[in-house]
Design a protein around this motif. Structure first.
Motif, PDB file in Angstrom:
ATOM      1  N   LEU A 191      36.231  44.107  53.511  1.00  0.00           N
ATOM      2  CA  LEU A 191      36.683  44.856  52.340  1.00  0.00           C
ATOM      3  C   LEU A 191      35.990  44.350  51.077  1.00  0.00           C
ATOM      4  N   LEU A 192      35.924  43.025  50.916  1.00  0.00           N
ATOM      5  CA  LEU A 192      35.283  42.467  49.724  1.00  0.00           C
ATOM      6  C   LEU A 192      33.799  42.824  49.682  1.00  0.00           C
ATOM      7  N   LEU A 193      33.122  42.708  50.818  1.00  0.00           N
ATOM      8  CA  LEU A 193      31.692  42.997  50.839  1.00  0.00           C
ATOM      9  C   LEU A 193      31.428  44.467  50.528  1.00  0.00           C
ATOM     10  N   ASP A 194      32.310  45.349  50.984  1.00  0.00           N
ATOM     11  CA  ASP A 194      32.167  46.770  50.662  1.00  0.00           C
ATOM     12  C   ASP A 194      32.361  47.005  49.168  1.00  0.00           C
ATOM     13  N   TYR A 195      33.381  46.341  48.588  1.00  0.00           N
ATOM     14  CA  TYR A 195      33.617  46.451  47.149  1.00  0.00           C
ATOM     15  C   TYR A 195      32.428  45.895  46.373  1.00  0.00           C
ATOM     16  N   HIS A 196      31.881  44.786  46.850  1.00  0.00           N
ATOM     17  CA  HIS A 196      30.740  44.152  46.179  1.00  0.00           C
ATOM     18  C   HIS A 196      29.539  45.101  46.141  1.00  0.00           C
ATOM     19  N   SER A 197      29.345  45.846  47.215  1.00  0.00           N
ATOM     20  CA  SER A 197      28.171  46.722  47.280  1.00  0.00           C
ATOM     21  C   SER A 197      28.184  47.802  46.200  1.00  0.00           C
ATOM     22  N   SER A 198      29.392  48.174  45.740  1.00  0.00           N
ATOM     23  CA  SER A 198      29.487  49.218  44.715  1.00  0.00           C
ATOM     24  C   SER A 198      29.849  48.674  43.330  1.00  0.00           C
ATOM     25  N   HIS A 199      30.050  47.368  43.229  1.00  0.00           N
ATOM     26  CA  HIS A 199      30.392  46.747  41.938  1.00  0.00           C
ATOM     27  C   HIS A 199      29.571  45.473  41.737  1.00  0.00           C
ATOM     28  N   THR A 200      28.308  45.540  42.158  1.00  0.00           N
ATOM     29  CA  THR A 200      27.469  44.338  42.150  1.00  0.00           C
ATOM     30  C   THR A 200      27.296  43.766  40.756  1.00  0.00           C
ATOM     31  N   ASP A 201      27.004  44.604  39.773  1.00  0.00           N
ATOM     32  CA  ASP A 201      26.747  44.111  38.424  1.00  0.00           C
ATOM     33  C   ASP A 201      27.954  43.360  37.872  1.00  0.00           C
ATOM     34  N   PHE A 202      29.151  43.912  38.101  1.00  0.00           N
ATOM     35  CA  PHE A 202      30.363  43.259  37.601  1.00  0.00           C
ATOM     36  C   PHE A 202      30.602  41.927  38.309  1.00  0.00           C
ATOM     37  N   LEU A 203      30.612  41.921  39.639  1.00  0.00           N
ATOM     38  CA  LEU A 203      30.948  40.705  40.375  1.00  0.00           C
ATOM     39  C   LEU A 203      29.889  39.614  40.209  1.00  0.00           C
ATOM     40  N   ASP A 204      28.649  39.999  40.055  1.00  0.00           N
ATOM     41  CA  ASP A 204      27.578  39.012  39.903  1.00  0.00           C
ATOM     42  C   ASP A 204      27.435  38.527  38.464  1.00  0.00           C
ATOM     43  N   GLY A 205      27.693  39.417  37.497  1.00  0.00           N
ATOM     44  CA  GLY A 205      27.410  39.071  36.109  1.00  0.00           C
ATOM     45  C   GLY A 205      28.583  38.543  35.321  1.00  0.00           C
ATOM     46  N   PHE A 206      29.806  38.822  35.761  1.00  0.00           N
ATOM     47  CA  PHE A 206      30.986  38.452  34.987  1.00  0.00           C
ATOM     48  C   PHE A 206      31.170  36.934  34.980  1.00  0.00           C
ATOM     49  N   ALA A 207      31.132  36.328  33.791  1.00  0.00           N
ATOM     50  CA  ALA A 207      31.374  34.889  33.618  1.00  0.00           C
ATOM     51  C   ALA A 207      30.532  34.051  34.576  1.00  0.00           C
ATOM     52  N   ALA A 208      29.278  34.395  34.722  1.00  0.00           N
ATOM     53  CA  ALA A 208      28.361  33.631  35.569  1.00  0.00           C
ATOM     54  C   ALA A 208      27.566  32.661  34.706  1.00  0.00           C
ATOM     55  N   PHE A 209      27.474  31.423  35.139  1.00  0.00           N
ATOM     56  CA  PHE A 209      26.719  30.414  34.397  1.00  0.00           C
ATOM     57  C   PHE A 209      26.405  29.252  35.334  1.00  0.00           C
ATOM     58  N   PRO A 210      25.295  28.536  35.090  1.00  0.00           N
ATOM     59  CA  PRO A 210      24.930  27.413  35.958  1.00  0.00           C
ATOM     60  C   PRO A 210      25.860  26.227  35.754  1.00  0.00           C
ATOM     61  N   SER A 211      26.094  25.472  36.827  1.00  0.00           N
ATOM     62  CA  SER A 211      26.949  24.293  36.731  1.00  0.00           C
ATOM     63  C   SER A 211      26.669  23.360  37.903  1.00  0.00           C
ATOM     64  N   ASN A 212      27.215  22.143  37.792  1.00  0.00           N
ATOM     65  CA  ASN A 212      27.280  21.248  38.930  1.00  0.00           C
ATOM     66  C   ASN A 212      28.473  21.644  39.796  1.00  0.00           C
ATOM     67  N   HIS A 213      28.483  21.188  41.051  1.00  0.00           N
ATOM     68  CA  HIS A 213      29.572  21.487  41.979  1.00  0.00           C
ATOM     69  C   HIS A 213      29.915  20.211  42.740  1.00  0.00           C
ATOM     70  N   LEU A 214      31.223  19.942  42.889  1.00  0.00           N
ATOM     71  CA  LEU A 214      31.675  18.705  43.531  1.00  0.00           C
ATOM     72  C   LEU A 214      32.756  19.015  44.556  1.00  0.00           C
ATOM     73  N   SER A 215      32.713  18.322  45.699  1.00  0.00           N
ATOM     74  CA  SER A 215      33.769  18.448  46.705  1.00  0.00           C
ATOM     75  C   SER A 215      33.662  17.288  47.690  1.00  0.00           C
ATOM     76  N   LEU A 216      34.652  17.214  48.562  1.00  0.00           N
ATOM     77  CA  LEU A 216      34.564  16.331  49.713  1.00  0.00           C
ATOM     78  C   LEU A 216      33.795  17.036  50.826  1.00  0.00           C
ATOM     79  N   VAL A 217      33.122  16.259  51.642  1.00  0.00           N
ATOM     80  CA  VAL A 217      32.530  16.764  52.884  1.00  0.00           C
ATOM     81  C   VAL A 217      32.789  15.750  53.980  1.00  0.00           C
ATOM     82  N   ARG A 218      32.753  16.203  55.201  1.00  0.00           N
ATOM     83  CA  ARG A 218      32.845  15.292  56.335  1.00  0.00           C
ATOM     84  C   ARG A 218      31.595  14.419  56.349  1.00  0.00           C
TER      85      ARG A 218
END
Length: 364
Positions: A90-117
């Motif tokens: 469902l999300l991927l179908d929505y993304h295909s018709s709303h690409t500009d919004f989902l990709d462009g809204f509040a998008a900015f470069p950043s660092n990313h942190l998490s735990l990994v095994r």
């Protein structure tokens, strides 16, 4: 974004997509029944005790979760996997018709942190600390979670009750980072369940292997993790260890404990020291929302600026855009700030001289 507020809410979604709403309710019910069976209660479980747990999972409970709670096949492990896959579709179908919004809204470069095994796999409950920058370069390389203070510091700013964490080596200006589903998928090497791993490969192919820095793609990442969780539940239910009776481990008492895990909304740090009377003498928590403080502020700024119309006013679509930006990070402001009472959304617009030109408030 500019739909009628009377329809743009969960009730509106339910009315337009009743089957989807039913699935969401039943998935939540299944998860809560799992919690009740393993933790004693659906909320504030009693099953965890020092050194282990106070009960195992009976064969009867196991079979109910595998085949359907109370004989209902819609409350089975396979159905949870099926519905997780359909949610992603469902999300991927929505993304295909709303690409500009989902990709462009509040998008900015950043660092990313998490735990990994230790082998680099996605891990939620234990692991080492890893972080990458916006291009995917490793900037924290698998540090033992007990050494978190060597990695992270917090900045205090006069205008906020929340602190602003950052990676010490990079400093306050450049060291802030995102946590949560988006960060976890950007940081890990792979997901140790087959269907979710396949979706991770699709997710990464979209950004040509580089980290995904799009705020709205937190939701895409969440659904991949939902599928992973559904797969893991079935895998664990088939593990005969769940019926064993060696529930508590032995160990020596120590006066200090550090625990890190990946909560649904991101990395969670807990650090305690106790005295001989078992009273807590030091407590340090860095919760997921605090870790996401700086990126949330940047997302709000990006959303508000994009809605500027040239007039010195705050519009309803701007208020909604700000909420959409905040909700992408799934914040828990009460646990991050210890605020009391209601927490309405208040937006204030200032001119270049610092004078208030408009103010709107909702959610009282």
């Amino acid at each position: 974004m500019d739909a009628d507020p009377e329809r743009r809410n969960v009730i509106g979604v339910i009315l337009e997509h009743p089957e989807l709403a039913k699935q969401a309710v039943l998935m939540r019910k299944y998860g809560q029944e799992i919690i009740a069976a393993t933790a004693g209660k659906k909320i504030h479980g009693t099953g965890a005790i020092p050194g282990g747990i106070n009960k195992n999972l009976s064969l009867e409970e196991r079979d109910a979760f595998l085949n359907g709670i109370n004989g209902n096949p819609d409350l089975s492990a396979d159905k949870m996997i099926e519905w997780s896959e359909s949610a992603l579709a469902l999300l991927l179908d929505y993304h295909s018709s709303h690409t500009d919004f989902l990709d462009g809204f509040a998008a900015f470069p950043s660092n990313h942190l998490s735990l990994v095994r230790p082998d680099g796999a996605l891990d939620l409950y234990h692991g080492v600390i890893r972080a990458v920058d916006a291009q995917g370069k490793r900037i924290v390389n698998d540090v033992d979670s007990r050494d978190y203070l060597d990695v992270v510091e917090e900045e205090v700013r006069s205008w906020s009750y929340m602190k602003f964490p950052y990676i010490k080596e990079l400093g306050k200006e450049n060291g802030w980072y995102r946590v949560g589903p988006l960060a976890r998928l950007n940081v890990c090497d792979f997901i140790p369940t087959p269907k979710a791993q396949q979706e991770l490969e699709r997710f990464r192919a979209y950004t040509k292997g580089k980290p995904n820095n799009m705020s709205m793609h937190y939701h895409w990442a969440r659904l991949i993790e939902t599928l992973h969780a559904a797969e893991m539940m079935k895998e664990l239910l088939l593990d005969p260890d769940l019926q064993k009776t060696d529930l508590v481990t032995k160990g020596e008492r120590c006066g200090e404990g550090i625990g890190l895990l990946e909560a649904p909304r991101g990395t969670l740090f807990h650090h305690y020291q106790v005295n001989e009377q078992d009273l807590i003498t030091m407590c340090n928590l860095i919760v997921s929302t605090t870790n996401n403080n700086e990126p949330m502020n940047r997302a709000v700024n990006a959303a508000a600026v994009a809605q500027m119309t040239g007039k010195a006013e705050i519009t309803e679509p701007m208020m909604n855009a700000v909420e959409v930006a905040i909700r992408a990070y799934d914040p828990c402001l009460s646990c991050a700030t210890h605020a009391m009472g209601q927490m309405p959304l208040e937006v204030t617009l200032y001119d270049a001289a610092g004078a208030v030109v408009d103010q709107q408030r909702k959610g009282m």
